[in-house]
Design a protein around this motif. Sequence first.
Motif, short mmCIF file in Angstrom:
data_model
loop_
_atom_site.label_atom_id
_atom_site.label_comp_id
_atom_site.label_asym_id
_atom_site.label_seq_id
_atom_site.Cartn_x
_atom_site.Cartn_y
_atom_site.Cartn_z
N ASP A 94 4.88 -15.85 31.10
CA ASP A 94 3.62 -15.51 32.09
C ASP A 94 4.15 -15.23 33.05
OD1 ASP A 94 2.31 -15.86 29.56
OD2 ASP A 94 1.67 -18.50 30.36
N VAL A 95 5.12 -14.40 33.26
CA VAL A 95 5.50 -13.77 34.99
C VAL A 95 4.91 -12.77 34.64
CG1 VAL A 95 7.77 -13.14 33.88
CG2 VAL A 95 7.25 -14.29 36.00
N ILE A 96 4.90 -11.70 34.08
CA ILE A 96 4.15 -10.77 33.97
C ILE A 96 2.84 -10.99 33.30
CG2 ILE A 96 3.69 -8.36 34.22
CD1 ILE A 96 6.64 -8.32 34.58
N ASN A 97 1.63 -11.06 34.06
CA ASN A 97 0.25 -11.15 33.20
C ASN A 97 0.12 -9.84 32.28
OD1 ASN A 97 -2.79 -10.21 32.82
ND2 ASN A 97 -2.70 -11.96 33.78
N PRO A 98 -0.33 -9.95 30.94
CA PRO A 98 -0.27 -8.99 29.73
C PRO A 98 -0.95 -7.99 29.98
CG PRO A 98 -0.93 -10.87 29.18
CD PRO A 98 -0.46 -11.19 30.45
N ARG A 99 -1.55 -7.78 31.43
CA ARG A 99 -2.50 -7.13 31.12
C ARG A 99 -2.06 -6.28 32.23
NH1 ARG A 99 -7.69 -9.25 35.08
NH2 ARG A 99 -6.81 -9.62 36.74
N ALA A 100 -0.99 -6.51 32.95
CA ALA A 100 -0.74 -5.81 33.56
C ALA A 100 0.38 -4.99 33.13
CB ALA A 100 0.36 -6.85 34.69
N ILE A 101 1.24 -5.82 32.17
CA ILE A 101 1.68 -5.01 31.26
C ILE A 101 1.18 -3.44 30.40
CG2 ILE A 101 3.08 -5.54 29.06
CD1 ILE A 101 3.79 -7.92 30.26
N THR A 102 0.14 -4.40 30.14
CA THR A 102 -0.93 -3.03 28.92
C THR A 102 -1.17 -1.63 30.22
OG1 THR A 102 -1.62 -4.42 27.81
CG2 THR A 102 -2.92 -2.26 27.91
N PHE A 103 -0.83 -1.91 31.62
CA PHE A 103 -1.73 -1.52 32.10
C PHE A 103 -0.53 -0.47 32.70
CE2 PHE A 103 -2.15 0.03 37.21
CZ PHE A 103 -2.96 0.90 36.40
N LEU A 104 0.53 -1.29 32.70
CA LEU A 104 1.90 0.20 33.12
C LEU A 104 2.25 0.63 32.27
CD1 LEU A 104 4.27 0.12 34.86
CD2 LEU A 104 5.59 -1.46 34.52
N ALA A 105 2.00 0.23 31.28
CA ALA A 105 2.75 1.03 29.46
C ALA A 105 2.12 2.16 29.42
CB ALA A 105 2.37 -0.02 28.20
N GLY A 106 0.41 1.85 29.83
CA GLY A 106 -0.70 3.37 29.48
C GLY A 106 -0.12 4.59 30.41
#
Length: 257
Positions: A94-106
């Motif tokens: 959880d060091v990176i919030n999943p929503r932050a990963i999704t946002f960056l990936a998009g």
Amino acid sequence: SKGNMILLVLDEVDQLESKFQDVLYTIFEWPALSGSRLSLVGIANTLDLTDRVLPRLQVKEIHRPTLLHYPPYNKQQIAEIITKRLESSGVDKDVINPRAITFLAGKISALTGDIRKALDICRRAVEQVEMNARKQTLLKPVSSKTLCSPSKSPHKGYKNPKQLPKIGQVDLPHIMRVINQVYGGKLKTSLGMGNGSIPTQQKIMMASLLLLVKKGTGKEVTLGKLIQTFTKVCKKRGLQTSEEGECVAMMQGLESR
């Protein structure tokens, strides 16, 4: 000729371009030489390298290379790669919030699909959060409650050695800050931060909020209701919808204006 085949793999082969392309022509013609046991694999960032830079290869069928196109990573693939990298690194998942990963990936998939850029942004964001956590630890005053009586703990006045705090979690603001600080330009335009005008998606978000305020009886609008209304408006107008993480990022962008 007899003997083992030799496989030559050249990455970033477009870096070998020269004035008359002597180097590239020589390399690409090696496999066609009489008795050659060489197979060549060239990797380039452009699809038209051989057509644009090496047109002479098209003259003879034996010199004409076979082109394979590997499409850039999509949003789901980028998110999966980042998640698996975090799991394999041994750090807290959880060091990176999943929503932050999704946002960056998009955002990366919509721009270039370059996984290296996505991983670099994650690395920089984690480093910044870790640095901020260490600064807070150094500046945090020691209260009397954290100290024990010397009679109970003769060793430096502590019951137990104090543990360092865990690294803070990387969230949307950290990802956006790294993009703003390091990359700017093209990525900032993709995020809607490149100029003074408000992007269409953010305009729709504001319109959805005003619509809820106008129709609603209460003074407060919940995040879920706002995202639900925003999604309905986008679908009605035939526009692309956004996930929750991207919606939160848009609202934070509006707030920062």
